[in-house]
Design a protein around this motif. Structure first.
Motif, PDB file in Angstrom:
ATOM      1  N   GLN A 180       3.899  -7.094  -0.283  1.00 42.21           N
ATOM      2  CA  GLN A 180       3.331  -6.873  -1.605  1.00 42.21           C
ATOM      3  C   GLN A 180       3.657  -8.083  -2.462  1.00 42.21           C
ATOM      4  O   GLN A 180       4.680  -8.733  -2.268  1.00 42.21           O
ATOM      5  N   SER A 189       3.220  -9.974  -6.657  1.00 41.23           N
ATOM      6  CA  SER A 189       2.832  -9.890  -8.050  1.00 41.23           C
ATOM      7  C   SER A 189       2.850 -11.270  -8.653  1.00 41.23           C
ATOM      8  O   SER A 189       3.583 -12.143  -8.206  1.00 41.23           O
ATOM      9  N   PHE A 201       8.940  -8.234  -0.920  1.00 38.79           N
ATOM     10  CA  PHE A 201       8.126  -8.354  -2.127  1.00 38.79           C
ATOM     11  C   PHE A 201       8.211  -9.790  -2.634  1.00 38.79           C
ATOM     12  O   PHE A 201       9.287 -10.361  -2.727  1.00 38.79           O
ATOM     13  N   VAL A 258       2.994  -2.007  -8.444  1.00 41.01           N
ATOM     14  CA  VAL A 258       2.086  -2.405  -7.365  1.00 41.01           C
ATOM     15  C   VAL A 258       2.058  -1.338  -6.270  1.00 41.01           C
ATOM     16  O   VAL A 258       1.008  -0.961  -5.763  1.00 41.01           O
ATOM     17  N   MET A 259       3.263  -0.832  -5.942  1.00 43.97           N
ATOM     18  CA  MET A 259       3.351   0.162  -4.873  1.00 43.97           C
ATOM     19  C   MET A 259       2.671   1.463  -5.291  1.00 43.97           C
ATOM     20  O   MET A 259       1.991   2.101  -4.501  1.00 43.97           O
ATOM     21  N   SER A 310      -1.029   0.953  -5.086  1.00 47.50           N
ATOM     22  CA  SER A 310      -1.581   0.892  -3.732  1.00 47.50           C
ATOM     23  C   SER A 310      -1.581   2.286  -3.120  1.00 47.50           C
ATOM     24  O   SER A 310      -2.425   2.613  -2.304  1.00 47.50           O
ATOM     25  N   VAL A 344      -7.059  -2.792   0.704  1.00 51.39           N
ATOM     26  CA  VAL A 344      -5.652  -3.139   0.551  1.00 51.39           C
ATOM     27  C   VAL A 344      -5.028  -3.416   1.911  1.00 51.39           C
ATOM     28  O   VAL A 344      -4.376  -4.421   2.119  1.00 51.39           O
ATOM     29  N   ASP A 367      -3.554  -6.961   3.271  1.00 47.58           N
ATOM     30  CA  ASP A 367      -2.116  -7.037   3.514  1.00 47.58           C
ATOM     31  C   ASP A 367      -1.783  -7.256   4.979  1.00 47.58           C
ATOM     32  O   ASP A 367      -0.843  -7.951   5.305  1.00 47.58           O
TER      33      ASP A 367
END
Lengths: 584, 262
Positions: free
Chosen positions: B50, B52, B100, B218-219, B222, B235, B239
């Motif tokens: 993930q 950001s 992350f 974000v989690m 998703s 997604v 990913d």
């Protein structure tokens, strides 16, 4: 100081020197990282008095020769006044005539090239230009138009990546001004070096591009597809995956000439002079790159110009009638070329809409070159060339069916690439096998002899192998393979390929020989020899060590140290007078 | 910029607290239960990497680059060097045992680069407005940066107001500035922090808070997408390519640095 101390000191000095050199190579200066990717960024504008003019170059310390500047200026704009309203993208390739490259850049580039697939190696003599041209109505300008181009120049043939990059930078620049180019260059100066095999994340203007730099041997069927992400990434995503550095959309670009795809493949393979005439630079450069790529993973060895204008500094050289046409591929848009290049043996004419092309009956036969008088002529391939190989109807049918059933372009593209790749590989397979048979045997590698080399290439001997185990076995295509090989042997593509293979193999042999040397019991051998033979060995060892640095061979430092130590201990075993001579 | 980059991932398991509970609009006290669930089911690495995006803005010479360098490269360079355009760093975290990445875009404060900032705001998940605790003007100007960000951003982002150079701020002066900053933070709906890049005070804590909030968000998103079922494939597709392309993450995990967790 006794000789042992001396040897140790020498060793230390040498190591220090090496590490200093390494440090020099490793130190990062401003623009070092940038220069691994791009040569510079130019902005070309239309000046009422001067015509096309270079507005500025960034970074500003980059100097271009006048010839380069002139070529860049003309190649950054459409050649004929054929509209091109709004934003247009295309690319070009020019001879590099300026500038010395600093040593440390060169070292990195060599290393990159060594580990890279041949078709992605950096170009030592040319620069690629990636153009984003904007032409819009502008009342504030005296001419009534805003006409400007942003051009990225690079030695790397990353067609896809740099096309995307200039597409990110140029519109923002038109909006925000020069600072944006400065900031973008600064972003690029933070990029990691392109190391084959690495996956990199490249920050640019608020987003991150993720690319995989292919390594030697990576270009395979799977990796070839453009695999344009079927799923678009969400807007404003912090990461954009760029699926391929260099791939162009082969199917889309070659669709207008699909019935002649094999013929074109033969022409490209054998370096025949070829001109692509199209309505816009975007179309010609797509087609030229797609043509070059038909013989991938083979590298096209002679010059090619995705977009070429009448103002190009090579215009005279390439269009003269005093000699036959040069073995190059040119992409042109100016109607003037229809006349100038009338005498060229092979002309590909692409129409305005390359999407709608289903007229089978007329397109199936190549046209005679004489019938092409103007650029208004019908699209098609104009040539008298007869293919050596018979036509593969299966692939034609499959692709035609795909067009009828509106199969997605990506699938058609993958199908066509796969077909071409297999064709090229079938052709190359016999050659590769023959070259392997020219290798000396492992037992011929002796530490006491010179390193063996690849045997000479014998055309007739090779052709005899084709008779019983040639490409007809793997490809199923019938035809005169032998004549195609003979033609190929006269081409620069063959020369380049063979030279490359020869160099690779000879280097490998050198490495094997070095290993044999480092594992041999040098002192024991010397004990049983005459002095003169021992001296000879010392000289040979030095020659090998010299080879390592000069050819920049990928050798483990331990091996070098072992050879150094071996040499030193032999010298130490010699009588004093001789020692003095050798230690100089 | 990345000469002495720490290779160890920062690992977080407890949700970091704000600098002052009375100076934050974000009332989240812990990772969302669904996020914890998702993370604990991630033993196989099925979630993927993930990430950001975080952008750092503020007046010239307030110490944006020093702040980022202190955190990402564990250095403090006393010599001032103006940033050209934007500097970029990626900081790796391991939050609830899930990898992350925080992208940090450190912009130039100079006026002449202001026009380009818009391009860099796009898609930012966190905006950090930095000011100098010893310079009132830079605090007042934070409002202008805020307006700029609001104008350019299409989606909501976490907003932080960070005062730097705490170490050279006298106590009385500091109290006064802090009061003003808290007020402004409330007005802008931002979370306030006071830090020192020289002494490293609060720097680590601050960025871990930023990362945790971004990660949590974000989690959660998703997962919402997943339950929605619509965007799921997008997604996962994006990913999964990411995780397969980053084989080097595993190798360096031997020695994890712990921060904000005990």
């Amino acid at each position: 100081m006794n000789s042992l101390e001396k040897a140790v000191t020498q060793q230390i000095m040498r190591e220090r020197k090496n590490s200093e050199r390494e440090e020099m190579v490793n130190a990062i200066l401003p623009w070092d990282k940038f220069s691994q990717w791009l040569h510079c960024i130019c902005v070309v504008t239309f000046d009422l008095e001067l015509g096309q003019a270079l507005e500025f170059i960034y970074p500003s310390h980059i100097k271009l020769s006048d010839k380069e500047k002139m070529n860049i200026c003309y190649l950054s704009f459409p050649d004929s006044n054929s509209g091109c309203m709004g934003d247009t993208q295309f690319n070009f390739r020019i001879r590099q005539t300026s500038g010395k490259v600093n040593h440390h850049l060169l070292v990195r580039r060599k290393e990159y090239d060594r580990n890279s697939p041949v078709i992605l190696q950096s170009d030592p003599a040319h620069l690629f230009g990636f153009v984003y041209f904007r032409q819009v109505k502008d009342k504030s300008s005296r001419r009534g138009y805003f006409q400007k181009s942003v051009v990225l120049l690079s030695r790397l043939p990353y067609i896809n990546l740099f096309t995307e990059l200039v597409e990110l930078i140029a519109p923002e620049f038109f909006d925000k001004g020069e600072e944006l180019i400065e900031a973008a260059c600064h972003d690029i100066d933070q990029w990691s070096n392109p190391v084959p095999g690495d996956t990199l994340q490249l920050p640019i203007m608020g987003t991150v591009l993720q690319v995989k730099i292919p390594a030697k041997g990576d270009i395979k069927i799977g990796a070839l597809g453009i695999a344009r992400d079927a799923v678009p990434q969400p807007m404003g995503s912090p990461l954009t995956v760029v699926p391929s550095l260099h791939a162009v959309e082969t199917f889309m670009c070659l669709q207008p000439v699909l019935p002649h795809i094999q013929l074109l493949w033969e022409l490209v393979l054998t370096n025949e002079p070829l001109v692509v005439m199209g309505p816009s630079p975007g179309i010609t450069c797509g087609t030229v790159h797609a043509l070059i790529n038909t013989i991938s993973p083979l590298k096209y060895m002679t010059d090619y110009r995705p977009y070429f204008t009448i103002h190009d500094s090579e215009f005279k050289e390439y269009t003269t009638r005093t000699q036959g046409p040069p073995p190059v591929i040119l992409g042109v848009t100016n109607p003037f070329f229809a006349k100038t290049l009338q005498h060229w043996p092979h002309i590909v004419r692409i129409g305005e809409s390359i999407h709608a092309f289903l007229d089978k009956s007329k397109a199936n036969k190549p046209k005679k070159p004489g019938s092409l008088k103007t650029l208004e002529s019908k699209p098609g391939v104009y040539t008298q060339y007869k293919s050596f190989l018979s036509k593969d109807k299966t692939i034609q049918k499959r692709l035609a069916k795909g067009i009828q059933t509106r199969r997605p372009y990506e699938v058609q593209d993958a199908m066509l690439r796969r077909y071409l790749l297999e064709l090229t590989q079938s052709f190359m397979f016999s050659l590769e096998r023959y070259v392997t048979s020219l290798m000396p045997l492992q037992r011929n590698i002796s530490p006491w002899k010179h390193p063996p080399r690849l045997k000479a290439f014998d055309i007739e001997e090779f052709l005899r192998t084709v008779e019983h185990s040639g490409p007809q076995l793997t490809s199923g295509l019938k035809g005169d393979w032998e004549s195609l090989y003979r033609r190929f042997f006269k081409s620069a593509n063959f020369q380049g390929w063979f030279q490359n293979r020869e160099e690779e193999i000879n280097q490998k042999l050198l490495l094997l020989h070095l290993e044999a040397l480092s594992e041999a019991d040098l002192l024991k051998w010397c004990n049983e020899r005459e002095e003169v033979e021992v001296v000879d060995l010392v000289l040979k060892l030095r020659e090998r060590l010299n080879d390592i640095t000069e050819r920049n061979l990928p050798v483990k430092p331990e091996l070098i140290q072992k050879l150094h130590q071996g040499t030193e201990s032999i010298i130490r075993s010699l009588p004093e007078d001789l020692r003095g001579v050798l230690e100089k | 910029m990345s000469s002495s980059k720490g290779v160890n991932d920062r690992s977080i398991s407890l949700f970091p607290e704000p600098y002052r509970p009375d100076a934050t609009p974000y009332k989240v006290k812990d990772f969302h239960a669904s996020v914890r669930n998702l993370a604990s089911s991630n033993k196989t690495g099925s979630i993927g990497l993930q990430m950001s995006k975080c952008i750092v803005v503020g007046d010239v010479a307030v110490g944006k680059t020093c702040l980022v360098n202190r955190f990402c490269n564990e250095v403090f360079d006393k010599d001032y060097k103006a940033t050209i355009g934007v500097d970029f760093e990626v900081e790796r975290f391991e939050i609830l045992n899930t990898p992350f990445n925080l992208q940090i875009w450190d912009t130039a404060g100079q006026e002449r680069f202001k026009c380009i900032a818009a391009a860099y705001y796009r898609g930012a998940h966190v905006v950090i407005i930095v000011f100098d605790l010893t310079d009132k003007f830079t605090l007042e100007h934070a409002e202008v940066w805020h307006a700029e960000a609001v104008k350019e951003m299409k989606e909501a982002a976490f907003l932080f107001l960070v005062g730097t150079k705490k170490d050279i701020c006298e106590e009385r002066e500091f109290k006064e500035m802090e009061e003003k900053a808290v007020k402004l933070a409330k007005k802008l709906d931002a979370e306030f922090w006071a830090v020192s890049s020289l002494t490293n005070e609060n720097v680590e804590h601050f960025f871990c808070r930023v990362a945790s909030m971004a990660f949590n968000d974000v989690m959660k998103k998703s997962q919402e997408d997943e339950t929605d079922g619509k965007a799921t494939k997008k997604v996962i597709a994006a990913d999964s390519s990411l995780i397969s392309l980053k084989p080097e993450t595993g190798a360096k995990d031997d020695e994890k640095k712990s921060c904000c967790s005990s």
